[in-house]
Design an enzyme around this catalytic site. Structure first.
Site, PDB file in Angstrom:
ATOM      1  CE  LYS A   1       5.746 -83.140  26.789  1.00 25.57           C
ATOM      2  NZ  LYS A   1       5.637 -81.722  27.181  1.00 25.57           N
TER       3      LYS A   1
ATOM      4  NE  ARG B   1       9.824 -81.535  26.270  1.00 24.30           N
ATOM      5  CZ  ARG B   1       9.896 -82.551  25.429  1.00 24.30           C
ATOM      6  NH1 ARG B   1      10.853 -83.475  25.583  1.00 24.30           N
ATOM      7  NH2 ARG B   1       9.014 -82.674  24.469  1.00 24.30           N
TER       8      ARG B   1
ATOM      9  N   GLY C   1      -0.906 -78.091  24.642  1.00 22.08           N
ATOM     10  CA  GLY C   1      -0.876 -76.637  24.692  1.00 22.08           C
ATOM     11  C   GLY C   1      -1.418 -76.029  25.969  1.00 22.08           C
TER      12      GLY C   1
ATOM     13  CG  MET D   1      -0.183 -77.458  32.026  1.00 21.92           C
ATOM     14  SD  MET D   1       0.070 -78.806  33.121  1.00 21.92           S
ATOM     15  CE  MET D   1       0.292 -80.128  31.988  1.00 21.92           C
TER      16      MET D   1
ATOM     17  NE  ARG E   1       1.416 -86.117  21.533  1.00 25.04           N
ATOM     18  CZ  ARG E   1       1.468 -84.845  21.879  1.00 25.04           C
ATOM     19  NH1 ARG E   1       1.381 -84.496  23.125  1.00 25.04           N
ATOM     20  NH2 ARG E   1       1.600 -83.911  20.970  1.00 25.04           N
TER      21      ARG E   1
ATOM     22  CG  HIS F   1     -40.162 -83.893  19.837  1.00 23.55           C
ATOM     23  ND1 HIS F   1     -40.215 -83.484  18.524  1.00 23.55           N
ATOM     24  CD2 HIS F   1     -40.916 -85.016  19.903  1.00 23.55           C
ATOM     25  CE1 HIS F   1     -40.971 -84.312  17.829  1.00 23.55           C
ATOM     26  NE2 HIS F   1     -41.419 -85.250  18.653  1.00 23.55           N
TER      27      HIS F   1
ATOM     28  CB  SER G   1     -38.045-102.812  28.157  1.00 19.56           C
ATOM     29  OG  SER G   1     -37.227-101.927  27.425  1.00 19.56           O
TER      30      SER G   1
ATOM     31  CB  CYS H   1     -36.354 -99.321  25.174  1.00 20.66           C
ATOM     32  SG  CYS H   1     -37.632 -98.868  26.363  1.00 20.66           S
TER      33      CYS H   1
ATOM     34  CE1 TYR I   1     -34.057-104.866  24.548  1.00 21.22           C
ATOM     35  CE2 TYR I   1     -34.415-107.042  25.513  1.00 21.22           C
ATOM     36  CZ  TYR I   1     -34.894-105.785  25.150  1.00 21.22           C
ATOM     37  OH  TYR I   1     -36.186-105.452  25.415  1.00 21.22           O
TER      38      TYR I   1
HETATM   39  P1  ADP Z   1       4.196 -79.634  24.495  1.00 21.13           P
HETATM   40  O1  ADP Z   1       3.824 -80.555  25.596  1.00 21.13           O
HETATM   41  O2  ADP Z   1       3.372 -78.405  24.450  1.00 21.13           O
HETATM   42  O3  ADP Z   1       4.301 -80.344  23.182  1.00 21.13           O
HETATM   43  P2  ADP Z   1       7.038 -79.891  24.798  1.00 21.13           P
HETATM   44  O4  ADP Z   1       7.547 -80.067  26.175  1.00 21.13           O
HETATM   45  O5  ADP Z   1       6.931 -81.094  23.969  1.00 21.13           O
HETATM   46  O6  ADP Z   1       5.684 -79.093  24.830  1.00 21.13           O
HETATM   47  O7  ADP Z   1       8.006 -78.866  24.103  1.00 21.13           O
HETATM   48  C1  ADP Z   1       7.699 -78.275  22.878  1.00 21.13           C
HETATM   49  C2  ADP Z   1       8.843 -78.407  21.916  1.00 21.13           C
HETATM   50  O8  ADP Z   1      10.023 -77.874  22.452  1.00 21.13           O
HETATM   51  C3  ADP Z   1       9.192 -79.822  21.570  1.00 21.13           C
HETATM   52  O9  ADP Z   1       8.396 -80.313  20.541  1.00 21.13           O
HETATM   53  C4  ADP Z   1      10.614 -79.695  21.116  1.00 21.13           C
HETATM   54  O10 ADP Z   1      10.640 -79.351  19.753  1.00 21.13           O
HETATM   55  C5  ADP Z   1      11.131 -78.557  21.937  1.00 21.13           C
HETATM   56  N1  ADP Z   1      11.971 -79.072  23.017  1.00 21.13           N
HETATM   57  C6  ADP Z   1      11.602 -79.449  24.248  1.00 21.13           C
HETATM   58  N2  ADP Z   1      12.651 -79.900  24.948  1.00 21.13           N
HETATM   59  C7  ADP Z   1      13.716 -79.819  24.141  1.00 21.13           C
HETATM   60  C8  ADP Z   1      15.099 -80.146  24.276  1.00 21.13           C
HETATM   61  N3  ADP Z   1      15.595 -80.656  25.397  1.00 21.13           N
HETATM   62  N4  ADP Z   1      15.892 -79.929  23.228  1.00 21.13           N
HETATM   63  C9  ADP Z   1      15.397 -79.424  22.088  1.00 21.13           C
HETATM   64  N5  ADP Z   1      14.128 -79.079  21.886  1.00 21.13           N
HETATM   65  C10 ADP Z   1      13.285 -79.286  22.906  1.00 21.13           C
HETATM   66 MG    MG Z   2       5.407 -81.806  22.658  1.00 24.71          MG
END
Ligand code: ADP
Ligand code: MG
Ligand code: MG
Length: 945
Positions: free
Chosen positions: A69, A139, A148, A150, A412, A528, A836, A903, A923
């Site tokens: 990220k 984040r 989801g 962390m 990503r 089997h 083989s 094989c 192979y």
């Molecule tokens: P995850 O890794 O679970 O996707 P994120 O760190 O991407 O979590 O955060 C989830 C959501 O929070 C993002 O998709 C975004 O919509 C919102 N978010 C995160 N940082 C900001 C920010 N600086 N301003 C506005 N929204 C944010």
């Molecule tokens: Mg995200």
């Protein structure tokens, strides 16, 4: 659904070294040469990297240090896209962080202060300022995406004083208090630990909100007034204090460090630990923490938040696909509490059609972004296009619109289905974004298995009866039968069946072939049933522990449900799910794109790909999938067909050479016919035939009636037959009288088989078929065994040829499957034209693991990390692989041109294929439906060398 995706994904990262290579390559491709390299940007001792204010300290190549990220936020800002500024605390800090003591490397505090000051300056706001407060999100972001797993905290920096400043500055009370409410909720959960203790419990904050709404008689969050939100904030704080035993922190700095610590701690929470293990993500990688200035999608009707893919992740079609919500924040879109809207008008109309929403209602209640914020929509599409071209891959985006202004929050490489992966790779090549090799590397070999089998229609309603292990992918529906004979009989009447057994044995082959799918209560992915089903490309679920089968009454029970003989069930061989009734399936097509991609793969690979096939039908299927020969044709399955088994049993139970030869003479024409069929199917390609391998008792009668029947048919004494049967019985099918040992004691067996092979070859050659028979002797451990049997084979073959006055090229080789053979491979090679590797047996014997019994503990070994992988699924490179390397070296030391193949089941496992390429095999050979997987893996091997 999303879970399933996750799982498929895991498998890919885990199994395919090639896939890893792919992402490495694509990252390289995204970064044109000549630009500032990563190493220059990495500064020793620097723990905090700034992004987003006139460029960035880091870039996309720095995922290891900044997490995915953080690296991509830096990259996006670096190429001038609108990214709210912020800074990334490196993964190195996570590694150094002690969650118990809560201590950080010394220089961190100072570097964070400096970054915060720079951020304040860039934003013209101050952290904790009561007039114009800077708010941030904290984040998480690991190197590999861990969706989801962390935590993230939004709106950090709010307290009773700053919220007033935010309200005044924005002129929007409700927005300020809505943000505050969200902040206390997230911080209370993530940092202070007030969260449901089990999946059954309601979220404590949501419970408070629900109570409030109930009291007020309202339904939607949006119906709550500013006053209500103020009350909620107070109630939330009280609940947090009661739970944590300390008040909710008001100092923004304290809040910030609390959140940073929580993100680092979340790296080792149970969820994340389990996910890491499943995905082979090392704990040592650590997560980064991103502190980013907030932008607000919840500021009113000119604000929104959303997610999007630059191409359809389901089909790969090149069309922008995304959803958004007006006046919302963060994960509201994916949370599913409000119906999200589509971004493009076209997609919105299509959505409305599918959901039965009339155009008028759609336009008023669920309009597209294109309609409500055309300017932002244009910017978003342009940004998406830019990002896709920049990364040269399909992107998964997160964005927020604050008062009509677009901000990019994440990008990503998007996850996708196998079909989408193929289409995107091929189309991107056509568009000139990537070259052919990059396209080949974009598709994970394991993934394409999905493309070769019909699959369960994801949208169909279904009732789960049982859950086992998905052993052979695809989907199949049929009426339940509990015996192989019933399956065969039903097929003759055109009835589709699912063969349900506690486990299967070689005798069940015909029934397995007749059934649409196979379900067993016992056994693992290498049982089997699993091996045979994969070989047949047939859907199979094994190890359904909850399944209770009563053969007598023709009933099976599971999870309190009862299924009778003749009832319909549906298997999902990918996930191991068993459903009641006939769940609709869709036939996966091998599209033009797919064959095009495979063509590119074939151009670059060095390793040959053959198939394991025992019948002309399998051989044809495999040839259709691109097999370049047969690497293993087992002769024993042929012994069960029709009434041949009688002759086999007669041969086995014979007590004199004479009697045995008489019985073998009956078998000869059958074998000749089988071989002729296979040679014809493989016209022009080599065919390796393995002479008889399994212990003889596997062919013996199992019941009193069968003995009676056999006595009648052969005219022999039943009592005597039974006695011989008793003597032959072996408990351990691995180390007894089998393989070449059979032929050392009963040479006439291999003589008959050789005769059948050569006669068949001469016969079809006479009809213009090009044959290349390779006769393979199994289970050799010593030089003298092979020496003796090679002579037997050659003498027999030459006898046939001289009698027929024909010439024919054939070779004689051996399997390397006994560890001793690997160690003396130089001596053995003197008598072999080829080796083989039989890696199933080599693993059993080299590892001291009985395949049939390992199920009792092996899963736990893998689960607990004692073993990284099940050595029957992927070659144990550090052990069994070394045995193979020794054999390769020693073998080639006496015969430079010794042909080498594999094989075992591993021949279709991408990681093992790559290993085979590395150690110089010629192979790999695998079951027909794995052939394309192996071809692609072999290409990955060549491209990632
Ligand atoms: P995850 O890794 O679970 O996707 P994120 O760190 O991407 O979590 O955060 C989830 C959501 O929070 C993002 O998709 C975004 O919509 C919102 N978010 C995160 N940082 C900001 C920010 N600086 N301003 C506005 N929204 C944010
Ligand atoms: Mg995200
Ligand atoms: Mg073997």
């Amino acid at each position: 659904m999303s879970k399933k995706h996750g799982k498929a994904d895991k498998k890919n990262t885990k199994k395919s070294a090639g896939a890893k290579g792919a992402s490495k390559k694509s990252a390289k491709a995204a970064k044109p040469a000549g630009k500032k390299s990563a190493s220059k940007k990495i500064v020793p001792g620097k723990l905090v990297y700034f992004f987003g204010d006139k460029g960035s300290d880091g870039d996309a190549t720095m995922k290891n240090l900044l997490g995915g990220k953080g690296a991509n936020l830096a990259e996006m800002a670096g190429i001038g896209l609108p990214v709210p500024p912020g800074f990334t605390i490196t993964t190195e800090v996570c590694t150094a962080y002690d969650p118990k003591k809560g201590t950080y490397p010394k220089p961190l505090a100072g570097q964070v202060d400096a970054a915060l000051a720079r951020l304040e300056k860039a934003m013209g706001k101050k952290f904790g300022d009561t007039a114009n407060p800077l708010l941030v999100s904290v984040r998480s972001g690991a190197r590999a995406s861990m969706p989801g797993m962390m935590d993230t905290v939004l709106n950090l920096g709010l307290n009773d004083a700053t919220v007033e400043g935010l309200a005044k500055k924005s002129g929007n009370d409700r927005f300020a208090w809505d943000s505050y409410r969200r902040f206390v909720q997230m911080y209370g959960d993530v940092v202070m630990g007030l969260k449901p203790e089990s999946a059954k419990e309601a979220d404590p904050f949501e419970a408070i909100i629900e109570k409030k709404k109930e009291k007020l008689g309202v339904h939607l969050d949006t119906e709550l007034t500013t006053e209500h939100l103020k009350e909620l904030v107070a109630e939330f704080k009280a609940a947090v204090k009661k739970f944590a035993g300390r008040p909710f922190p008001t100092d923004p700095k304290e809040q910030l460090w609390g959140a940073i610590g929580a993100v680092f701690k979340s790296w080792t929470n149970e969820r994340a630990t389990v996910y890491r293990k499943l995905n082979n993500i090392p704990e040592a990688w650590g997560t980064a923490v991103n502190v980013q200035s907030m932008v607000f999608g919840n500021m009113g009707d000119a604000s929104a938040t959303g997610v999007a893919f630059t191409r359809d992740p389901g089909t790969g079609e090149k069309r922008f696909f995304g959803e958004f919500l007006v006046n919302a924040q963060g994960e509201d879109v994916v949370a599913g509490t409000r119906t999200p809207q589509q971004i493009t008008r076209v997609a919105s109309r299509e959505w409305a059609r599918q959901s039965g929403v009339a155009e008028k209602e759609r336009a008023s209640r669920f309009p597209s972004l294109e309609e409500v914020m055309p300017e932002c929509n244009k910017q978003l599409l342009a940004a998406a296009d830019r990002l896709e071209k920049h990364y040269r891959d399909m992107q998964d985006l997160e964005f927020t619109i604050e008062n009509g202004r677009l901000w990019m929050l994440q990008t990503r490489n998007g996850k996708r289905t196998a079909g989408a992966a193929v289409r995107i790779a091929v189309e991107m090549e056509k568009e000139g974004l990537i070259d052919k090799n990059a396209a080949v590397l974009r598709v994970a070999p394991d993934q394409i298995d999905q493309l070769l089998h019909p699959t369960i229609d994801a949208k169909a309603a279904k009732t789960l009866v049982a859950k086992g292990l998905g052993a052979s992918p695809g989907a199949a529906s049929g009426q339940v039968v509990f015996s192989a004979e019933e399956a065969v009989a039903a097929k003759a009447k055109g009835i589709k069946t699912i063969l349900v057994r506690t486990e299967t044995s070689p005798e069940d082959i015909a029934g397995m072939d007749a059934a649409e799918g196979i379900l067993t209560a016992k056994g693992g992915r290498t049982s089997h049933a699993a091996v045979v089903a994969r070989g047949m490309g047939k859907c199979c679920v094994v190890g359904c522990e909850a399944l209770r089968i009563d053969y007598k009454t023709g009933v099976m029970t599971s999870n309190g449900m009862t299924v009778k003989d003749g009832d319909w069930i549906t298997l999902d061989g990918a996930t191991g799910s068993v459903y009641l009734g006939q769940v609709p399936t869709s036939q996966a097509k091998v599209s033009g794109d797919f064959s095009k991609l495979m063509g590119w793969a074939d151009k670059v690979r060095r390793l040959g790909v053959r198939t394991n096939a025992d019948t002309p039908h399998d051989a044809e299927v495999a040839r259709g999938f691109g097999a370049e020969g047969i690497g293993l044709c087992r002769t024993e399955h042929m012994f069960f067909e029709g009434n041949r088994i009688d002759a086999v049993r007669e041969m086995i139970l014979a007590t004199t050479l004479d009697a045995r030869e008489k019985a073998l003479a009956k078998l000869l024409p059958y074998q000749r016919k089988d071989f002729a069929g296979i040679f014809k199917a493989m016209n022009g390609l080599p065919v390796t035939v393995r002479l008889l391998d399994p212990p003889l008792h596997e062919f013996l009668p199992h019941s009193d009636e069968e003995y009676t029947d056999l006595a009648r048919k052969t005219g022999l004494q039943k009592a005597q037959l039974e006695q011989t049967g008793e003597l032959l019985h072996e408990f351990n099918p691995m180390l007894g009288h089998r393989g070449c040992r059979l032929a050392i004691t009963y040479p006439e067996i291999y003589a008959m088989q050789t005769r059948a092979i050569i006669e068949a070859a001469v016969e079809v050659a006479g009809k213009g078929v090009k044959v290349f028979p390779e006769i393979m002797i199994p289970l050799v451990a010593t030089e003298s065994e092979l020496k003796k049997l090679r002579k037997l084979v050659i003498d027999t073959a030459e006898d046939v040829l001289s009698k027929k006055k024909k010439k024919l090229a054939y070779t004689v080789g051996t399997m390397i499957e006994v560890p001793r053979a690997a160690l003396v491979a130089d001596a053995i090679a003197r008598h072999a034209d080829f080796f083989s590797f039989g890696t199933n047996d080599l693993t059993q014997m080299g590892f001291g693991l009985s395949r049939d019994d390992a199920g009792r503990f092996l899963p736990e070994y893998v689960e607990s990390g004692v073993l990284d992988d099940d050595p029957f699924l992927t070659i144990d490179q550090g052990g069994i692989g070394v045995l193979m390397q020794i054999a390769v070296e020693k073998g080639r030391s006496v015969k430079a041109g010794l042909k080498l193949g594999i094989c075992g089941e591993h021949g279709g496992d991408p990681r093992s294929v790559i290993f085979c390429d590395r150690i110089g095999l010629d192979y790999v050979s695998c079951s027909p439906y794995r052939v394309p997987v192996a071809r692609l893996a072999a290409a990955h091997a060549a491209l990632t060398k």
